[in-house]
Scaffold this active site. Structure first.
Site: not given
Ligand code: ZN
Length: 516
Positions: A270-271, A274, A309
């Site tokens: 997830h990170e 980003h 996101e």
């Molecule tokens: Zn996030």
């Protein structure tokens, strides 16, 4: 664009001062990274002051006479350029940000900062003791300040629109109502059907996985999808995050539970999603307004919090939680944990990391139920801001919505209305970003994989470069040049559209749970 130290002409002068604003914000980000990874807890008080000082210095420089003179000159210099020219857009964003900050009285901002500083401890203690009444007066004050903020910022429709502007420009309460209704219509039948279906096996996820091995796997998988560790690093935290100090240094963190391995792995993916956004912004935009959110005062290149996101969710859910990903990588993960995953095959692993179950806690929610946590928060926030809901009635409204959406009974306020940090820091209006990110991720992924068959085929073989290339071309490299919906329209032919997301969830969960 770019920074060469030469000051000539209006636009060059504007870039120079915007670059210094960016430097101040990045310096704050370094302090913030340190506070969340390395700092001993005794540093918290003075660190908060240091961060506040830097934020005020950045805002003051942004709104200074020097900036305004450069801005006037830049606008005159660029007057003949087309409206979507990168430098015209950069200039317009400086103008818009100054207008935004000047609408908010310094005294109001000061009160908000002071209350936020005091509120965190009060909230943390109230959550520890599951005592909403102890937090209610502080929250009432925070809602009041946010109402004042909304009035100062201004809005056409609902005061909540003014608060969302900072995080997701262009989003309105009316628009969210339509979007959420469509999501519920598409998703509730799935949630209901899964509650009746047989659960996939998941016991192997809860074995004892050494922390060091988990961190190594997390980093290796982040690198697999393209996270560049020459311009990044991974660290351990309690609350995972990504943070950048220009595209040259984009850091991620993940959290580790020794008894639940997916947390560290999917946190890192997830990170890293980003981080890929920030690492792939056009290098020419570095330090410019197209890599600085001058409204929110964050030195980021992503165009909105929701757009950001979308990249994390795309890599985490559409790639990391795909069947192909586990066919390709389970052997490697298994090798990192000798003896722990010998009785599992890729199909079982895929199903286990996609199991869906309604729960109380947002940050632990699965892909299918997550958005219900968001809808609930947005609806309650909007009602608090327009006065149709009193703070005293909030826990009851929260628990009723959890029951209505997910069929769960919230055991106490620590597991309910007190679970998130956001309100204590004064942030109201940011939750919509998560659901907008989910919708946008599906829309982009659908277009990328349908439009270019080479991308889908590469994913089947564990090659992430073609997808990353497409996202860089259509999303990341543009930084903040285009609005979120402009970006989506250029990439997919239309603005935000929930249908690909609903179709994705329906296909995935119907398959895993053998629904008719
Ligand atoms: Zn996030």
């Amino acid at each position: 664009m770019g920074y060469d130290g030469e000051i000539a002409g209006g636009y060059a002068a504007l870039l120079d001062v915007a670059g210094r604003v960016n430097d101040l914000l990045n310096a704050g980000s370094v302090l913030s990274w340190d506070a969340r990874t390395m700092m001993p807890k005794g540093g918290a008080g003075t660190r908060a002051r240091q961060l506040a000082t830097l934020a005020v210095a950045a805002r003051d420089l942004l709104c200074s006479d020097e900036t305004k003179r450069a801005l006037d000159a830049a606008e005159a210099e660029l007057a003949a350029r087309p409206a979507d020219d990168a430098e015209v857009r950069a200039t317009a964003q400086v103008r818009e940000a100054i207008d935004y900050h000047e609408r908010i009285p310094a005294e109001l901002l000061h009160r908000k900062t002071e209350l936020g500083a005091a509120a965190h401890g009060i909230w943390a203690e109230a959550r520890r003791t599951a005592d909403f009444a102890a937090f209610a007066p502080t929250l009432t004050a925070m809602v009041g300040i946010n109402r004042e903020m909304a009035e100062a910022i201004g809005y056409d429709g609902h005061p909540y629109d003014a608060l969302m502007y900072r995080f997701e420009p262009g989003t309105t309460k009316a628009g969210l109502d339509v979007l959420f209704a469509r999501l519920r219509e598409g998703m509730l039948p799935l949630v209901r059907a899964i509650a009746e279906a047989e659960r996939p096996r998941s016991d192997f996820l809860f074995r004892h996985f050494p922390v060091d091995a988990q961190m190594q796997v997390a980093l290796r998988m982040a690198e697999r999808i393209g996270y560049d560790t020459d311009r990044g690093r991974i660290d351990l935290t309690v609350h995972p995050f990504e943070i950048s100090f220009t595209r040259q240094d984009v850091r991620i963190t993940t959290r580790v539970s020794p008894d639940y391995m997916p947390m560290s792995l999917f946190g890192a993916l997830h990170e890293a999603g980003h981080a890929l956004y920030e690492q792939n912004v056009d290098p020419d935009y570095t330090r410019s307004p197209l890599a600085t959110d001058l409204v929110s005062l964050y030195a980021v290149g992503g165009v909105s919090f929701g757009a950001h996101e979308s990249q994390s969710r795309l890599w985490e859910n559409h790639v990391g939680r795909s069947r192909a990903f586990w066919i390709n990588h389970l052997d490697e993960v298994r090798a990192a944990y000798p003896g722990l995953l010998d009785d599992v095959d890729a199909e079982e692993f895929y199903r286990a990391v996609n199991r869906s179950e309604p729960s109380f806690i947002r940050v632990e929610a699965d892909e299918l139920t997550y958005d219900f946590h968001i809808m609930l928060r947005c609806e309650l926030e909007a009602a608090l801001i327009d006065g149709s809901l009193e703070v005293a009635d909030l826990p009851e409204a929260w628990n009723a919505a959890m029951k209505r959406y997910l069929g769960v009974d919230v055991p106490d306020d620590a597991n309910g209305v007190l679970q998130d940090v956001h309100w204590s820091s004064g942030q109201i209006g940011t939750f919509c970003n998560y659901t907008i990110g989910n919708i946008m991720a599906a829309q982009l992924f659908d277009t990328a994989t349908r439009g270019e068959p080479g991308i889908a085929a590469a994913l089947e073989g564990g090659d992430y470069a073609p997808l990353r290339g497409w996202l860089t071309e259509h999303v990341c490299r543009h930084g903040r040049r285009f609005s979120r919906d402009e970006l989506l329209t250029r990439a997919t032919g239309r603005p935000l559209d929930p249908e690909p997301y609903i179709a994705h969830l329906r296909a995935k969960f119907s398959d895993i749970y053998a629904l008719a």
